[in-house]
Design an enzyme around this catalytic site. Structure first.
Site, PDB file in Angstrom:
ATOM      1  N   SER A  45       0.813  -1.217   0.000  1.00 41.94           N
ATOM      2  CA  SER A  45       0.000   0.000   0.000  1.00 41.94           C
ATOM      3  C   SER A  45       0.849   1.270   0.000  1.00 41.94           C
ATOM      4  CB  SER A  45      -0.933   0.020   1.218  1.00 41.94           C
ATOM      5  OG  SER A  45      -1.914  -0.998   1.116  1.00 41.94           O
ATOM      6  N   GLY A 224      -4.593  -2.035  -0.705  1.00 43.55           N
ATOM      7  CA  GLY A 224      -3.794  -1.643  -1.856  1.00 43.55           C
ATOM      8  C   GLY A 224      -3.549  -0.153  -1.868  1.00 43.55           C
ATOM      9  N   CYS A 251      -9.606  -1.936   3.603  1.00 39.84           N
ATOM     10  CA  CYS A 251      -8.821  -0.804   3.119  1.00 39.84           C
ATOM     11  C   CYS A 251      -9.247  -0.394   1.695  1.00 39.84           C
ATOM     12  CB  CYS A 251      -7.333  -1.118   3.206  1.00 39.84           C
ATOM     13  SG  CYS A 251      -6.272   0.337   3.141  1.00 39.84           S
ATOM     14  N   ASN A 293      -3.608   2.075   7.405  1.00 42.00           N
ATOM     15  CA  ASN A 293      -2.705   2.614   6.393  1.00 42.00           C
ATOM     16  C   ASN A 293      -3.509   2.999   5.166  1.00 42.00           C
ATOM     17  OD1 ASN A 293      -0.696   3.277   4.591  1.00 42.00           O
ATOM     18  ND2 ASN A 293      -0.067   1.178   4.207  1.00 42.00           N
ATOM     19  N   GLY A 295      -4.913   6.735   2.683  1.00 43.62           N
ATOM     20  CA  GLY A 295      -4.937   8.175   2.469  1.00 43.62           C
ATOM     21  C   GLY A 295      -6.270   8.684   1.976  1.00 43.62           C
ATOM     22  N   TYR A 296      -7.256   7.775   1.837  1.00 45.84           N
ATOM     23  CA  TYR A 296      -8.586   8.160   1.340  1.00 45.84           C
ATOM     24  C   TYR A 296      -9.653   7.636   2.294  1.00 45.84           C
ATOM     25  CZ  TYR A 296      -6.204   9.432  -2.954  1.00 45.84           C
ATOM     26  OH  TYR A 296      -5.373  10.034  -3.860  1.00 45.84           O
ATOM     27  N   HIS A 335      -7.109  -2.494   9.416  1.00 44.80           N
ATOM     28  CA  HIS A 335      -6.481  -3.786   9.131  1.00 44.80           C
ATOM     29  C   HIS A 335      -6.639  -4.735  10.320  1.00 44.80           C
ATOM     30  CE1 HIS A 335      -3.988  -2.843   5.420  1.00 44.80           C
ATOM     31  NE2 HIS A 335      -4.574  -1.705   5.719  1.00 44.80           N
ATOM     32  N   GLU A 337      -5.853  -7.768  10.639  1.00 46.59           N
ATOM     33  CA  GLU A 337      -4.761  -8.743  10.801  1.00 46.59           C
ATOM     34  C   GLU A 337      -3.611  -8.179  11.636  1.00 46.59           C
ATOM     35  OE1 GLU A 337      -2.891  -6.131   7.942  1.00 46.59           O
ATOM     36  OE2 GLU A 337      -4.947  -6.812   8.225  1.00 46.59           O
TER      37      GLU A 337
END
Length: 370
Positions: A45, A224, A251, A293, A295-296, A335, A337
């Protein structure tokens, strides 16, 4: 040797070089995790990004063979306060600096990372250049700033990080799951395998027809990089699968599912990257600390009636999860995991796999019914 970090606003940070030599231009972001630099470094990512770590000591426990999230890193550079030269851990077999050198990633240390992160928080993520070239005068500096400002981010970065060919990660399982790889972390794949899923991994270019004809009973959309609105090919496949097979997303997969259902996404000022993000489950008011993680974000005000919110970020009230139960769609932004990060949210995989088991007894239409 010296290295220089130049931001598109004209800010210049001078430091010491480690890792590879050269010049890279990308998006400057920061991560607040105190450990887990190996997982962060190898998370796809981060493709086309230069990562600043807020924790000052990086590389102190080296790298090992167990904590990689991908076969090779996709980020462009690493910015740290201090790069530890002598790692100490019984599993370590390589220094952080040596790994960066092998994969052509530039590192810079010795700069004021606190000042840099404050700048990103105030002004937002921005384009930057990380270079080991000598900069002798203001004209050279101006030329490099001009290169940064005229450079354009790549479109649909997913196509750079997805697997080239489909493969079976786990041949046996009680759930026959198709995982579409938009830049998946290995931690997600292993979390599904550990819970009894037969996992077949497909490239991001896979067609809906292929998935439906191969007899899978559920689809998982991975994390991603990049802007979800750039993923036109991937979005088309999801739209064609909607209502025909249960889907779960994390994500970027979450963002693409939202777009497919008619919601909108937008770019966050500086994103959510770290292992300490509090998220509340709106169904029971339970708070979970999560690893993130991205940015959108998905615009809460744009949700169609079929989407029901499930999780919210307690730092900024952004949407962190939704369901569309009529369509058997479930997704979260964070996330579960936890690679790296706390394990609070891992229960979501248990919940989802139980749903997959339930759904696999229900008939799924074939591609000719699309």
């Amino acid at each position: 040797m010296n290295a220089t970090l130049i931001l598109e606003d004209g800010s210049v940070y001078y430091g010491k070089h480690f890792g590879a030599y050269g010049t890279k231009i990308g998006e400057l972001v920061f991560n607040t995790s105190m450990t887990g630099y190996q997982e962060i470094l190898t998370d796809p990512s981060y493709a086309n990004q230069i990562i600043t770590m807020t924790y000052p000591e990086i590389g102190n426990y080296g790298l090992n063979n167990d904590d990689f999230e991908a076969l090779a890193p996709k980020c462009l550079g690493f910015v740290v306060k201090n790069n530890c030269k002598q790692e100490s851990h019984y599993k370590s077999n390589k220094t952080f600096s040596k790994y960066l050198e092998e994969f052509n990633i530039i590192g810079i240390e010795g700069i004021d990372t606190r000042s840099l992160v404050i700048k990103i928080r105030e002004k937002g993520t921005m384009r930057c250049m990380l270079t080991t070239d000598e900069i002798d005068d203001d004209n050279q500096l101006s030329e490099k700033i001009g290169r940064i400002c005229t450079s354009k981010p790549d479109k649909d970065i997913v196509l750079k990080v997805t697997t080239d060919l489909s493969y079976i990660a786990n041949e046996k399982g009680i759930v026959d799951l198709a995982l579409i790889d938009y830049g998946t972390k290995w931690g997600i794949v292993t979390s599904l395998m550990e819970r009894g899923c037969k996992v077949t991994v497909y490239p991001a270019t896979v067609s809906a027809e292929t998935i439906l004809n191969n007899g899978h009973t559920s689809v998982f959309l991975s994390n991603g990089p990049g802007d979800p609105k750039d993923c036109t090919l991937e979005l088309k496949t999801i739209e064609e699968l909607t209502g025909k097979i249960p889907m779960f997303g994390i994500c970027l997969g979450y963002q693409l599912l939202a777009l497919a259902l008619g919601a909108k996404t937008y770019k966050l000022k500086y994103g959510h990257r770290g292992g300490n993000h509090p998220v509340i489950d709106l169904r029971n008011n339970k708070v979970t600390i999560t690893s993130q993680n991205h940015g959108y974000a998905v615009d809460t005000n744009s949700l169609p009636s079929i989407m029901k919110t499930t999780y919210k970020n307690l730092n900024d009230d952004t949407l962190e999860g939704f369901t569309a139960e009529q369509l058997k769609i479930y997704a979260v932004q964070f996330h579960p995991e936890a690679k790296p990060g706390p394990n609070d949210a891992s229960v979501i995989f248990d919940e989802w796999v139980n749903l997959m088991k339930k759904f696999q007894t229900e008939p799924i239409r074939k591609a000719q019914d699309i």
